[in-house]
Write a protein that holds these residues in place. Structure first.
Motif, PDB file in Angstrom:
ATOM      1  N   ILE A 118       0.665 -10.885   9.362  1.00  0.00           N
ATOM      2  CA  ILE A 118       0.573  -9.920   8.246  1.00  0.00           C
ATOM      3  C   ILE A 118      -0.828  -9.313   8.136  1.00  0.00           C
ATOM      4  O   ILE A 118      -1.847 -10.151   7.963  1.00  0.00           O
ATOM      5  CB  ILE A 118       1.030 -10.690   6.765  1.00  0.00           C
ATOM      6  N   ALA A 128      10.179  -7.938   4.291  1.00  0.00           N
ATOM      7  CA  ALA A 128       9.323  -7.084   3.666  1.00  0.00           C
ATOM      8  C   ALA A 128       9.768  -7.264   2.248  1.00  0.00           C
ATOM      9  O   ALA A 128       8.812  -7.387   1.304  1.00  0.00           O
ATOM     10  CB  ALA A 128       9.730  -5.564   3.869  1.00  0.00           C
ATOM     11  N   SER A 133       5.058  -1.237   2.531  1.00  0.00           N
ATOM     12  CA  SER A 133       4.901  -2.082   3.962  1.00  0.00           C
ATOM     13  C   SER A 133       5.774  -1.532   4.885  1.00  0.00           C
ATOM     14  O   SER A 133       6.787  -0.813   4.760  1.00  0.00           O
ATOM     15  CB  SER A 133       5.259  -3.676   3.510  1.00  0.00           C
ATOM     16  N   VAL A 193       7.357  -2.992   8.664  1.00  0.00           N
ATOM     17  CA  VAL A 193       7.672  -4.182   9.624  1.00  0.00           C
ATOM     18  C   VAL A 193       8.289  -3.681  10.837  1.00  0.00           C
ATOM     19  O   VAL A 193       9.074  -3.001  10.828  1.00  0.00           O
ATOM     20  CB  VAL A 193       8.567  -5.077   8.928  1.00  0.00           C
ATOM     21  N   VAL A 249       3.901  -7.392   9.845  1.00  0.00           N
ATOM     22  CA  VAL A 249       4.006  -6.908   8.529  1.00  0.00           C
ATOM     23  C   VAL A 249       2.725  -6.118   8.111  1.00  0.00           C
ATOM     24  O   VAL A 249       1.760  -6.667   8.368  1.00  0.00           O
ATOM     25  CB  VAL A 249       4.496  -8.002   7.476  1.00  0.00           C
ATOM     26  N   TYR A 285      10.092 -15.581   4.691  1.00  0.00           N
ATOM     27  CA  TYR A 285       8.923 -15.755   5.684  1.00  0.00           C
ATOM     28  C   TYR A 285       8.793 -17.298   6.375  1.00  0.00           C
ATOM     29  O   TYR A 285       8.765 -17.347   7.349  1.00  0.00           O
ATOM     30  CB  TYR A 285       7.403 -15.877   4.872  1.00  0.00           C
TER      31      TYR A 285
END
Lengths: 194, 194
Positions: A189, B102, B125, B127, B152, B178
């Motif tokens: 991330i 996301a 975001s 991904v 991400v 996650y």
């Protein structure tokens, strides 16, 4: 491998179950010749709306050596339900994961059945994921954030039941989402603020 | 924990970032009193259409001690693109996983920021998931079926950048998707043929 098996393997395939089997087998052979074609990158983007509501977009991807686009841009709302203090503008993130798992196994079933000359007439599934929200709420020491277990139930009709079961098993063994969900993937991330 | 910290923690919260913060904190307290409320089961169902095309449905779930329904029934098409011998009637299963990741992190960011009295103005975001299809095509010994890695990338604007980064980190630490995607979940598959 017996001579009969070889003959069966080499028999010309017809489109079956809506799968363009000749094209599928030709694609597999093309990739065998040029393995770099198999390197894909899939993507999603997301934009926060308000509260737990966000909109995700799926459009472009990289594969077979080039940038590609889906036929259309797909936008999906995501939210938490009222009981979890959201506005229920869409499914929750974890439900999309269950949806992805069912769809991946189902696509594999259709492809593998076609490659094996097996006819399908219907494939239906339900997926249930059990989760204890003490994890994400930070209230349960040792309670994980994600699902504790997932159960997928398939109902298939078509040719010989034994063959259908073997097709499901092979789909499991070759499913991208099953692998991701059962074995995990490293996630990085990166954050930019401004 | 200093007196200041306690005072901050106990300060009454206003709705913020579109999050009903008082309700969120009340819900957390209610679950603390009655942990069984935290047991949820989320579900998806799927029906094969043709080839790699299927339709997934997300509607009911169990939580807070009762059966519940989303405000509406959500139906999503899934398919493989033409380059993977599908008809591109929808995103691929693996793209739905990236989308879910996301959205889960984003919902957490909004909730955690609200609970910490931090204002957000935007959260975006992307991904990216890298996959080598030699795995699912059965052409690569030792090549996994799923993503080899996921990246991400978040762009946030709002209050103090350092605080925003810590919010993202806490969202990661409490994200259901996650956890699922990085740590894996046991999946059981049941097959009924007929």
């Amino acid at each position: 491998m017996s001579a009969t098996t070889v003959a069966t393997t080499r028999a010309p395939r017809e489109p079956r179950n809506g799968v363009d089997t000749p094209n599928l087998l030709a694609t597999i052979n093309a990739v065998k010749e040029m393995p770099a074609l198999a390197k894909f990158q899939f993507r999603a983007s997301n934009k926060w709306v308000s509260g737990t509501h966000s909109k995700g977009t799926i459009s472009g991807f990289y594969g077979a050596g080039q940038e590609m686009e889906h036929n259309s841009v797909h936008v999906f709302d995501v939210d938490h339900p009222a009981v979890l203090v959201g506005a229920d503008n869409g499914p929750t993130p974890v439900e999309y994961v269950l949806h992805a798992l069912a769809a991946c196994l189902t696509a594999g079933i259709a492809n593998i059945a076609a490659a094996r000359n097996i006819n399908l007439t219907s494939v239906e599934s339900t997926v249930e994921g059990d989760i204890d929200l003490l994890g994400i709420l930070g209230l349960g020491e040792g309670v994980r954030n994600g699902f504790q277990g997932i159960k997928v139930s398939f109902k298939l009709t078509g040719d010989d039941p034994d063959k259908l079961r073997k097709v499901v098993e092979q789909s499991r063994a070759r499913s991208a989402v099953y692998d991701i969900v059962t074995n995990g993937v490293p996630v990085e991330i990166e954050v930019q603020t401004g």
